[in-house]
Structures are given as C-alpha cells and as structure tokens.
Design a protein around this motif. Structure first.
Motif, PDB file in Angstrom:
ATOM      1  N   SER A   1       8.722   6.512   5.828  1.00  0.00           N
ATOM      2  CA  SER A   1       7.985   6.884   7.036  1.00  0.00           C
ATOM      3  C   SER A   1       8.657   6.283   8.257  1.00  0.00           C
ATOM      4  N   ALA A   2       8.488   6.942   9.399  1.00  0.00           N
ATOM      5  CA  ALA A   2       8.982   6.384  10.657  1.00  0.00           C
ATOM      6  C   ALA A   2       8.251   5.081  10.965  1.00  0.00           C
ATOM      7  N   THR A   3       8.977   4.130  11.517  1.00  0.00           N
ATOM      8  CA  THR A   3       8.379   2.849  11.881  1.00  0.00           C
ATOM      9  C   THR A   3       7.225   3.081  12.853  1.00  0.00           C
ATOM     10  N   PRO A   4       6.037   2.551  12.564  1.00  0.00           N
ATOM     11  CA  PRO A   4       4.882   2.788  13.457  1.00  0.00           C
ATOM     12  C   PRO A   4       5.114   2.215  14.854  1.00  0.00           C
ATOM     13  N   ALA A   5       4.426   2.782  15.809  1.00  0.00           N
ATOM     14  CA  ALA A   5       4.476   2.274  17.182  1.00  0.00           C
ATOM     15  C   ALA A   5       3.902   0.859  17.217  1.00  0.00           C
ATOM     16  N   PRO A   6       4.288   0.058  18.197  1.00  0.00           N
ATOM     17  CA  PRO A   6       3.757  -1.305  18.313  1.00  0.00           C
ATOM     18  C   PRO A   6       2.225  -1.306  18.294  1.00  0.00           C
ATOM     19  N   GLY A   7       1.675  -2.233  17.524  1.00  0.00           N
ATOM     20  CA  GLY A   7       0.230  -2.325  17.423  1.00  0.00           C
ATOM     21  C   GLY A   7      -0.383  -1.463  16.336  1.00  0.00           C
ATOM     22  N   ARG A   8       0.455  -0.622  15.684  1.00  0.00           N
ATOM     23  CA  ARG A   8      -0.049   0.219  14.606  1.00  0.00           C
ATOM     24  C   ARG A   8       0.636  -0.187  13.305  1.00  0.00           C
ATOM     25  N   SER A   9       0.067   0.223  12.187  1.00  0.00           N
ATOM     26  CA  SER A   9       0.635  -0.148  10.898  1.00  0.00           C
ATOM     27  C   SER A   9       0.783   1.081  10.010  1.00  0.00           C
ATOM     28  N   ASN A  10       1.597   0.949   9.001  1.00  0.00           N
ATOM     29  CA  ASN A  10       1.803   2.011   8.026  1.00  0.00           C
ATOM     30  C   ASN A  10       0.607   2.008   7.068  1.00  0.00           C
ATOM     31  N   GLY A  11      -0.215   3.040   7.145  1.00  0.00           N
ATOM     32  CA  GLY A  11      -1.432   3.093   6.338  1.00  0.00           C
ATOM     33  C   GLY A  11      -1.184   3.065   4.847  1.00  0.00           C
ATOM     34  N   LEU A  12       0.013   3.475   4.414  1.00  0.00           N
ATOM     35  CA  LEU A  12       0.291   3.469   2.980  1.00  0.00           C
ATOM     36  C   LEU A  12       0.377   2.059   2.406  1.00  0.00           C
ATOM     37  N   ARG A  13       0.644   1.069   3.254  1.00  0.00           N
ATOM     38  CA  ARG A  13       0.720  -0.304   2.742  1.00  0.00           C
ATOM     39  C   ARG A  13      -0.614  -0.697   2.106  1.00  0.00           C
ATOM     40  N   ALA A  14      -1.707  -0.376   2.782  1.00  0.00           N
ATOM     41  CA  ALA A  14      -3.024  -0.703   2.244  1.00  0.00           C
ATOM     42  C   ALA A  14      -3.324   0.115   0.991  1.00  0.00           C
ATOM     43  N   VAL A  15      -2.933   1.382   0.998  1.00  0.00           N
ATOM     44  CA  VAL A  15      -3.148   2.244  -0.168  1.00  0.00           C
ATOM     45  C   VAL A  15      -2.412   1.687  -1.375  1.00  0.00           C
ATOM     46  N   PHE A  16      -1.160   1.309  -1.186  1.00  0.00           N
ATOM     47  CA  PHE A  16      -0.356   0.801  -2.294  1.00  0.00           C
ATOM     48  C   PHE A  16      -0.883  -0.549  -2.784  1.00  0.00           C
ATOM     49  N   SER A  17      -1.264  -1.404  -1.877  1.00  0.00           N
ATOM     50  CA  SER A  17      -1.765  -2.736  -2.247  1.00  0.00           C
ATOM     51  C   SER A  17      -3.083  -2.655  -3.014  1.00  0.00           C
ATOM     52  N   ALA A  18      -3.891  -1.657  -2.701  1.00  0.00           N
ATOM     53  CA  ALA A  18      -5.205  -1.534  -3.328  1.00  0.00           C
ATOM     54  C   ALA A  18      -5.138  -1.010  -4.757  1.00  0.00           C
ATOM     55  N   ASP A  19      -4.009  -0.453  -5.175  1.00  0.00           N
ATOM     56  CA  ASP A  19      -3.901   0.140  -6.516  1.00  0.00           C
ATOM     57  C   ASP A  19      -2.543  -0.215  -7.126  1.00  0.00           C
ATOM     58  N   PRO A  20      -2.329  -1.495  -7.451  1.00  0.00           N
ATOM     59  CA  PRO A  20      -1.019  -1.914  -7.955  1.00  0.00           C
ATOM     60  C   PRO A  20      -0.630  -1.268  -9.280  1.00  0.00           C
ATOM     61  N   ALA A  21      -1.590  -0.894 -10.098  1.00  0.00           N
ATOM     62  CA  ALA A  21      -1.254  -0.259 -11.368  1.00  0.00           C
ATOM     63  C   ALA A  21      -0.541   1.075 -11.156  1.00  0.00           C
ATOM     64  N   ARG A  22      -0.805   1.704 -10.019  1.00  0.00           N
ATOM     65  CA  ARG A  22      -0.176   2.987  -9.708  1.00  0.00           C
ATOM     66  C   ARG A  22       1.088   2.812  -8.867  1.00  0.00           C
ATOM     67  N   TYR A  23       1.069   1.844  -7.929  1.00  0.00           N
ATOM     68  CA  TYR A  23       2.116   1.782  -6.911  1.00  0.00           C
ATOM     69  C   TYR A  23       2.999   0.533  -6.972  1.00  0.00           C
TER      70      TYR A  23
END
Length: 276
Positions: A104-126
């Motif tokens: 993904s493109a680097t988020p603008a300042p002050g924003r984050s990559n939403g997939l980080r939370a998705v991946f962290s919440a389901d380690p068995a998958r990601y």
C-alpha cells in the motif's frame, strides 16, 4: 500417428505466427480454470466475515485467482488491498508454502495503514504475511524480479485519475520475475469512452488498461468474463460509486441499483516476457 483435427492445426499455426502474437489480443477464456482444494478451502473458510463472503457472488475469488494462475507456492504482491478483502483469502492460501505481500502507499501524516490492525488481530491467518509501504507517486515494490505475481483489484482508475498509472505498471514489471503474471480486475467502460469521462466515472476501457500494461513491457496473456455484469451500463450519475458496495445514490433509487449489483469488470492477465 495421431492426426490433429483441422481446426486444432489451424489454431497451432495461428499461435506460431509472430504477426498474430503481436497484433491479436487473446480471446476471452471459454473454460473454467481448475481450482485446487487449498484455494477452495481458503474461500470457504468460515473465518472470513459474513460481509466478505456476501460479495463472493460479484467478485468470484476462486475463479479469478485460478484464472490468474496463482499457486500456493507463489510469492504474490497485492497492490492497494484496501481493507483486506482478498488478503483474507490469499494470506492463508499462501501461508505455508508461498508468501503474501500486501503493498500500500505510505499513509499521509497522521494516518495509519488499516491493515496493520487487521493483521495483528488475526495472527493465525496473517502471521506470515508482509505489509509493504511505498511512495504513491514513485512506487517500488521490494527487490526487483522476486514476485511470481502482482495482483490489483479495482485500483487502476485511481492511478489514471492521479496521473501515476505508468509509474505503477513500471513498478509491477520491475517486481516480477521473468515470466511472472500481472493480474488486473477493473471497472469496465464502454469502448471509445473518452479519458475525462473515465476519470470522473471510475470506469476504464479495456483498451486503456492494455495500453498501460503493454507500454510497461507486458504481453496480454488472457482475458476472462468471470467478473462481467451485463446489467451494468456504466453510465450512472455518480459513476461506479452509484452501485454497491458504495451505494452513492438516493434512497428512492436503492432497489434499482441493488438489482444491477456491483460493476461490470474486465479481468485481464498479463505476462512479463521470460527474457527482455
């Protein structure tokens, strides 16, 4: 000695013709590609949310990935995966023997990559998937020549509008191994649609997408109608965003647009030549 039927011999001769190879786009795929058990299991996984599974009827993930030739041993880069609809399928499918990279493109300042939370919440998958961030104006997708496939779903119109499409296709070409696959799914405009209309509507002509890819060095390797929707006329008041899942329309028109469903989409497979 087995004799080829006349029509089969003609097809072989046509395929061997340099002029035909250079000038004639491949026909749309007519037979359903084989879908392996692992891919079927990844799509059927009950760990995918009901909202994700509800869109399978429009996005045909198993058939689409099979058409692109994705194998469980591949290194696959998905470009701009958004909230991770395809990540939920590709990450477990590639987890044991391949490698899934969500780029993904680097988020603008002050924003984050939403997939980080998705991946962290389901380690068995990601847990074995990789998040890669790049400069949205000059993308670089890791080490050159290391990916078996690069996939992008409904993103090219954004790059055309931003004037960065050539940079992206060049980055795809650089990231792929010789002989690697670029798979593109995109909202499809009527042939002959002008560029300004494409930019405002979110629909692109197949001709434009093929031009972008071939200009970067790719060869068109196949077309599929698996994601076609003949009910979509591609001329809605708020462009493709009028339709589900965005539903940018008046409440009174909801039944009309739900009956159409999601957009008509081209599904194109390109190949990086085995040698330059």
């Amino acid at each position: 000695m087995t004799r080829l039927p006349t029509h089969a011999l003609a097809l072989l001769l046509l395929a061997a013709s340099p002029a035909a190879t250079a000038q004639t786009p491949p026909p749309a795929a007519t037979g359903a590609p084989a879908i392996d058990a692992g891919l079927r299991a990844a799509v059927a996984d009950p760990g995918r949310s009901p909202a994700q599974r509800a869109r399978d009827v429009y996005r045909h993930p198993a058939e689409t990935l099979a058409f692109f030739g994705i194998r469980p041993t591949d290194t696959v880069i998905e470009i701009s995966p958004g909230t991770g609809w395809y990540s939920a399928i590709l990450a477990p499918y590639l987890r044991h023997h391949g490698h899934y990279i969500a780029a993904s493109a680097t988020p603008a300042p002050g924003r984050s990559n939403g997939l980080r939370a998705v991946f962290s919440a389901d380690p068995a998958r990601y847990d074995r998937a990789t998040l890669l961030e790049y400069d949205g104006k000059a993308p670089v997708l890791g080490a050159p020549g290391t990916a078996d496939a690069v996939l992008t779903f409904r993103n090219v119109h954004n790059w055309v509008s931003a004037g960065t499409a050539d940079a992206y296709f060049q980055a795809f070409f650089a990231a792929l191994k010789p002989g690697g696959t670029l798979g593109v799914v995109e909202h499809r405009a009527q042939p002959g649609t002008d560029l300004d209309t494409m930019k405002t509507s979110g629909y692109l002509t197949e001709a434009l997408v093929i031009e972008l890819a071939t200009r970067a060095g790719f060869v068109l390797d196949g077309r599929s109608e698996v994601n076609a929707n003949p009910r979509d006329t591609a001329d809605h008041p708020n462009g493709v965003w009028t339709l589900p899942p965005t539903n940018r329309h008046d409440a009174a028109d909801d039944a009309r647009y739900q009956a159409i469903g999601e957009s008509d989409r081209m599904t194109l497979r390109f190949r990086k030549p085995a040698s330059d």
